[in-house]
Design a protein around this motif. Structure first.
Motif, mmCIF file in Angstrom:
data_model
loop_
_atom_site.group_PDB
_atom_site.id
_atom_site.type_symbol
_atom_site.label_atom_id
_atom_site.label_comp_id
_atom_site.label_asym_id
_atom_site.label_seq_id
_atom_site.Cartn_x
_atom_site.Cartn_y
_atom_site.Cartn_z
ATOM 1 N N ARG A 146 -1.504 9.250 -13.118
ATOM 2 C CA ARG A 146 -0.692 8.867 -14.368
ATOM 3 C C ARG A 146 0.353 7.758 -13.998
ATOM 4 O O ARG A 146 0.385 6.954 -14.946
ATOM 5 C CB ARG A 146 -0.484 10.390 -15.076
ATOM 6 N N ASN A 147 0.978 8.084 -13.136
ATOM 7 C CA ASN A 147 2.236 6.996 -13.073
ATOM 8 C C ASN A 147 1.445 5.896 -12.694
ATOM 9 O O ASN A 147 2.342 4.870 -12.866
ATOM 10 C CB ASN A 147 2.945 7.514 -11.791
ATOM 11 N N ALA A 148 0.648 5.804 -11.819
ATOM 12 C CA ALA A 148 0.018 4.557 -11.456
ATOM 13 C C ALA A 148 -0.424 3.749 -12.609
ATOM 14 O O ALA A 148 -0.631 2.402 -12.448
ATOM 15 C CB ALA A 148 -1.164 4.658 -10.275
ATOM 16 N N LEU A 161 1.122 -1.058 -0.103
ATOM 17 C CA LEU A 161 0.176 0.228 0.074
ATOM 18 C C LEU A 161 0.846 1.249 0.143
ATOM 19 O O LEU A 161 1.770 1.278 0.823
ATOM 20 C CB LEU A 161 -0.929 -0.042 1.159
ATOM 21 N N SER A 162 0.755 2.097 -0.839
ATOM 22 C CA SER A 162 1.690 3.070 -1.313
ATOM 23 C C SER A 162 0.991 4.358 -1.900
ATOM 24 O O SER A 162 0.106 4.260 -2.613
ATOM 25 C CB SER A 162 3.075 2.709 -1.788
ATOM 26 N N ARG A 163 1.773 5.347 -1.964
ATOM 27 C CA ARG A 163 1.917 6.546 -3.090
ATOM 28 C C ARG A 163 2.219 5.800 -4.397
ATOM 29 O O ARG A 163 2.670 4.967 -4.551
ATOM 30 C CB ARG A 163 2.633 7.619 -2.539
ATOM 31 N N SER A 164 2.210 6.607 -5.376
ATOM 32 C CA SER A 164 2.544 6.096 -6.839
ATOM 33 C C SER A 164 3.213 7.186 -7.435
ATOM 34 O O SER A 164 3.446 7.607 -8.468
ATOM 35 C CB SER A 164 1.307 5.880 -7.592
ATOM 36 N N GLY A 165 4.441 7.599 -6.594
ATOM 37 C CA GLY A 165 5.572 8.484 -7.160
ATOM 38 C C GLY A 165 6.350 7.374 -8.138
ATOM 39 O O GLY A 165 6.131 6.320 -8.302
ATOM 40 N N ALA A 166 6.862 8.085 -9.152
ATOM 41 C CA ALA A 166 7.435 7.515 -10.397
ATOM 42 C C ALA A 166 8.480 6.367 -9.646
ATOM 43 O O ALA A 166 8.399 5.194 -10.472
ATOM 44 C CB ALA A 166 8.179 8.286 -11.255
ATOM 45 N N THR A 167 9.163 6.670 -8.932
ATOM 46 C CA THR A 167 10.450 5.653 -8.486
ATOM 47 C C THR A 167 9.530 4.506 -7.804
ATOM 48 O O THR A 167 10.052 3.351 -8.187
ATOM 49 C CB THR A 167 11.339 6.290 -7.524
ATOM 50 N N THR A 168 8.522 4.553 -6.941
ATOM 51 C CA THR A 168 7.822 3.669 -6.545
ATOM 52 C C THR A 168 7.065 2.601 -7.307
ATOM 53 O O THR A 168 7.380 1.742 -7.087
ATOM 54 C CB THR A 168 6.755 4.278 -5.289
ATOM 55 N N VAL A 169 6.667 3.378 -8.334
ATOM 56 C CA VAL A 169 5.848 2.538 -9.306
ATOM 57 C C VAL A 169 6.834 1.540 -10.067
ATOM 58 O O VAL A 169 6.460 0.463 -10.380
ATOM 59 C CB VAL A 169 4.874 3.230 -10.365
ATOM 60 N N HIS A 170 7.858 2.075 -10.542
ATOM 61 C CA HIS A 170 8.823 1.253 -11.150
ATOM 62 C C HIS A 170 9.555 0.411 -10.350
ATOM 63 O O HIS A 170 9.766 -0.874 -10.798
ATOM 64 C CB HIS A 170 9.870 2.265 -12.045
ATOM 65 N N GLY A 202 7.952 -6.920 -9.112
ATOM 66 C CA GLY A 202 6.730 -7.901 -9.288
ATOM 67 C C GLY A 202 6.047 -7.927 -8.015
ATOM 68 O O GLY A 202 5.478 -9.111 -7.526
ATOM 69 N N ARG A 203 5.569 -7.004 -7.523
ATOM 70 C CA ARG A 203 4.744 -6.912 -6.440
ATOM 71 C C ARG A 203 3.464 -6.254 -6.562
ATOM 72 O O ARG A 203 3.225 -4.998 -7.129
ATOM 73 C CB ARG A 203 5.470 -6.213 -5.084
ATOM 74 N N PRO A 204 2.268 -6.847 -6.280
ATOM 75 C CA PRO A 204 0.866 -6.076 -6.260
ATOM 76 C C PRO A 204 0.746 -5.020 -5.278
ATOM 77 O O PRO A 204 1.664 -4.889 -4.286
ATOM 78 C CB PRO A 204 0.027 -7.465 -5.620
ATOM 79 N N ALA A 205 -0.121 -4.185 -5.754
ATOM 80 C CA ALA A 205 -0.121 -2.868 -4.975
ATOM 81 C C ALA A 205 -1.588 -2.211 -5.037
ATOM 82 O O ALA A 205 -2.350 -2.407 -5.928
ATOM 83 C CB ALA A 205 0.942 -1.866 -5.584
ATOM 84 N N ILE A 206 -1.737 -1.458 -3.769
ATOM 85 C CA ILE A 206 -2.710 -0.448 -3.733
ATOM 86 C C ILE A 206 -2.223 0.735 -3.703
ATOM 87 O O ILE A 206 -1.340 1.245 -2.725
ATOM 88 C CB ILE A 206 -3.781 -0.792 -2.552
ATOM 89 N N PHE A 207 -2.445 1.673 -4.888
ATOM 90 C CA PHE A 207 -1.857 2.850 -4.834
ATOM 91 C C PHE A 207 -2.879 4.033 -4.280
ATOM 92 O O PHE A 207 -4.148 4.107 -4.587
ATOM 93 C CB PHE A 207 -1.433 3.425 -6.202
#
Length: 365
Positions: free
Chosen positions: A297-299, A264-273, A279-284
């Motif tokens: 948009r990053n997400a 569970l995280s924000r979706s800054g560019a570095t985090t998304v990449h 290879g980890r599932p996420a909730i942004f």
């Protein structure tokens, strides 16, 4: 070999990709210098201090007239400083990574006739990069779709990804193991430098909506700022979680990601990449203060293929986060599918691709 100057704004999101390119170019025998502002020094610890030049930086800010005038004055002062540096150092090329401290050296390089390239970390081009983009030779983007590019520069855009640490990439090279039916789910919560505070309130509210049996299956590792840590930990401790660990910072992020079933995280560019590479599932939960919905948009790199879910900030955010966690607890096989899609969406090798582009330009007469 050649001297290459890197110009990056004063945040980690701008400086870290520049440092990754520096490592790749250095391995090929090139010399590097970094131009940034005073804030950027906090993120440049891996760079040789003797190779860092600090300039004045201002932005094209909105608001009161005096604020705009101050920003333009600092921008002009930074231009004069950068032009003097570049004339003395004579780099073979200048590579910009966005943020307003990158604009003065990029403009100065263009006016001196030096080759310039830029890298855009986000899914929509930032104002500083857009400002200098018209005369750059090549534009590399972190995402397959880059919005906000001036029409005159669109034909110079290539998607290469965002440079990612090798130890994060290595996480994705090992097969993802989903939770066992009715077994523990390892939930990791990270906030990034601009907005971790939201999870201090969102997380307890969301988890409180789960059933006691669901909460007992959650093994939670959360990055919470020091100023919110005690209160948040006290609230979470009453929820009967299977395991709870809170810290303001994790120095062993690759190991943490390797153990996580869901992030569970924000979706800054570095985090998304990084999540794609691992290879980890996420909730942004995208940062809501950006007028251009930069993080939303990053997400899309992961939400579009179904590797991640997106929840907007607001009063119903805890309800949606809880609903998504409940669904995934009931269907752990869905996490395996999301993990596969995340890794398949990763754009790997960005630093070497950027280095190739730089070498191509300095070899061009």
């Amino acid at each position: 070999m050649s001297l290459i100057t890197l110009a990056a704004g004063g945040t980690g999101g701008h400086v870290f990709p520049a440092l990754a390119l520096a490592r790749s170019l250095s391995a090929r025998g090139h010399s590097l210098r970094l131009v940034t502002d005073q804030r950027g020094l906090a993120f440049a610890g891996d760079f040789d201090p003797a190779g860092i030049d600090v300039i004045s930086a201002g932005g094209l800010v909105s608001g009161a007239l005096h604020r705009r005038a101050t920003g333009l004055f600092r921008l002009a002062r930074g231009y004069v400083q950068a032009r003097s540096l570049l004339r003395r150092q004579k780099p073979a090329a200048v590579v910009g990574f966005g943020g307003f401290p990158s604009a003065p050296p990029m403009l100065a390089a263009q006016h001196l006739g030096l080759p310039t390239l830029l890298h855009e970390q986000n899914g929509i081009m930032g104002r500083a990069n857009a400002f200098v983009s018209r005369q750059v030779r090549q534009i590399s983007s972190a995402f397959p779709l880059l919005e906000g590019v001036p029409a005159s520069a669109e034909d110079r855009v290539s998607a290469v990804g965002n440079p990612i640490r090798a130890d994060i990439v290595a996480v994705g090279e090992t097969a993802f193991t989903p939770p066992k039916p009715n077994g523990a789910l390892n939930l990791m919560v990270v906030g990034g430098s601009q907005g971790a505070a939201v999870f201090a309130s969102l997380l307890p509210a969301a988890l409180n909506r789960l059933s006691p049996a669901e909460r007992a299956r959650l093994h939670l590792v959360a990055q919470i700022r020091d100023e919110s840590r005690a209160e948040t930990e006290a609230r979470l401790a009453t929820l009967g979680l299977g395991r709870l660990e809170i810290a303001p910072f994790f120095s062993d992020m690759p190991q943490r990601l390797a153990a996580a079933h869901l992030v569970l995280s924000r979706s800054g560019a570095t985090t998304v990449h990084e999540l794609a590479a691992a290879g980890r599932p996420a909730i942004f939960v995208p940062l809501s203060v950006h007028r251009d919905d930069q993080q939303g948009r990053n997400a899309r790199l992961l939400t579009d293929p179904g590797a991640a879910l997106l929840v907007r900030e607001g009063g119903d955010a805890p309800q949606w986060v809880a609903a998504h966690i409940s669904t995934l607890l009931a269907a752990p096989e869905a996490l395996a599918d999301m993990a596969t899609k995340a890794r398949a969406s990763a754009l790997l090798g960005a630093a070497d691709k950027l280095a190739d582009m730089v070498e191509q330009e300095i070899a061009t007469p």
